[in-house]
Design a protein around this motif. Sequence first.
Motif, PDB file in Angstrom:
ATOM      1  N   THR A 299       0.856  -1.183   0.000  1.00  0.00           N
ATOM      2  CA  THR A 299       0.000   0.000   0.000  1.00  0.00           C
ATOM      3  C   THR A 299       0.891   1.232   0.000  1.00  0.00           C
ATOM      4  O   THR A 299       1.807   1.330   0.826  1.00  0.00           O
ATOM      5  N   ILE A 300       0.596   2.163  -0.905  1.00  0.00           N
ATOM      6  CA  ILE A 300       1.331   3.413  -0.966  1.00  0.00           C
ATOM      7  C   ILE A 300       0.390   4.517  -0.497  1.00  0.00           C
ATOM      8  O   ILE A 300      -0.588   4.849  -1.169  1.00  0.00           O
ATOM      9  N   VAL A 301       0.656   5.064   0.703  1.00  0.00           N
ATOM     10  CA  VAL A 301      -0.154   6.152   1.221  1.00  0.00           C
ATOM     11  C   VAL A 301       0.151   7.402   0.401  1.00  0.00           C
ATOM     12  O   VAL A 301       1.316   7.725   0.147  1.00  0.00           O
ATOM     13  N   CYS A 302      -0.881   8.090  -0.017  1.00  0.00           N
ATOM     14  CA  CYS A 302      -0.757   9.193  -0.968  1.00  0.00           C
ATOM     15  C   CYS A 302       0.191  10.278  -0.481  1.00  0.00           C
ATOM     16  O   CYS A 302       0.382  10.497   0.712  1.00  0.00           O
ATOM     17  N   GLY A 303       0.807  10.938  -1.461  1.00  0.00           N
ATOM     18  CA  GLY A 303       1.725  12.029  -1.187  1.00  0.00           C
ATOM     19  C   GLY A 303       3.149  11.587  -0.925  1.00  0.00           C
ATOM     20  O   GLY A 303       4.013  12.416  -0.655  1.00  0.00           O
ATOM     21  N   ASN A 304       3.411  10.292  -1.013  1.00  0.00           N
ATOM     22  CA  ASN A 304       4.750   9.754  -0.765  1.00  0.00           C
ATOM     23  C   ASN A 304       5.315   9.199  -2.063  1.00  0.00           C
ATOM     24  O   ASN A 304       4.905   8.135  -2.522  1.00  0.00           O
ATOM     25  N   ASP A 305       6.255   9.933  -2.655  1.00  0.00           N
ATOM     26  CA  ASP A 305       6.832   9.515  -3.927  1.00  0.00           C
ATOM     27  C   ASP A 305       7.769   8.324  -3.736  1.00  0.00           C
ATOM     28  O   ASP A 305       8.385   8.160  -2.684  1.00  0.00           O
ATOM     29  N   ILE A 306       7.874   7.520  -4.779  1.00  0.00           N
ATOM     30  CA  ILE A 306       8.758   6.359  -4.798  1.00  0.00           C
ATOM     31  C   ILE A 306       9.908   6.689  -5.749  1.00  0.00           C
ATOM     32  O   ILE A 306       9.688   6.972  -6.927  1.00  0.00           O
TER      33      ILE A 306
END
Length: 193
Positions: free
Chosen positions: A117-124
């Motif tokens: 899960t990628i919580v929004c606002g966190n770039d990869i």
Amino acid sequence: MEDKYFAHPTAVIDEGCEIAEGVKIWHFSHIMPNCKIGERCNIGQNVVISPEVVLGSNVKVQNNVSIYTGVNCEDDVFLGPSMVFTNVINPRSAVNRKAEYAKTTVKRGASIGANATIVCGNDIGKYAFIGAGAVVTKTIPDYALVVGNPAKQIGWVSENGHKLQFNEEGQATCPETKQAYRLTNNKVTKIDE
């Protein structure tokens, strides 16, 4: 236009999408309005791509992935089975927060494992590797290897996805490609030949 790409008969493709040549869209997937899908992307079964999403070229989206508005995936990104992005920090059914959608960018060559899960606002970061089941709650640097809930960095990976073992001088080599990398001030870069 439809002869440029393949879409399974059960796929739903809304008007206003830009779908490039060589794209494959599989069973029961829904491509919503105003998406941009780059060349040679592969969209697996039961995938939802929400409005305004941008996928670069050669993005691989595995089965059961949800890509919500605000997400931008650069070229060569891999999204593992059943992984998901969010787009609101504090969702409530009774509160409309469409104006608060946060942006998330997955940079070139990054891989996100199954059920992550990628919580929004966190770039990869570019070529980062997110382990299966990880929950990403902060921005991930280039070439980082992260696992767990919440996701924690446990190392660095090469562009081909191999764990890098840095020596005392801060150098490492990809075992597959023999490409050299340098670790300086907690940042990995390729060493140009």
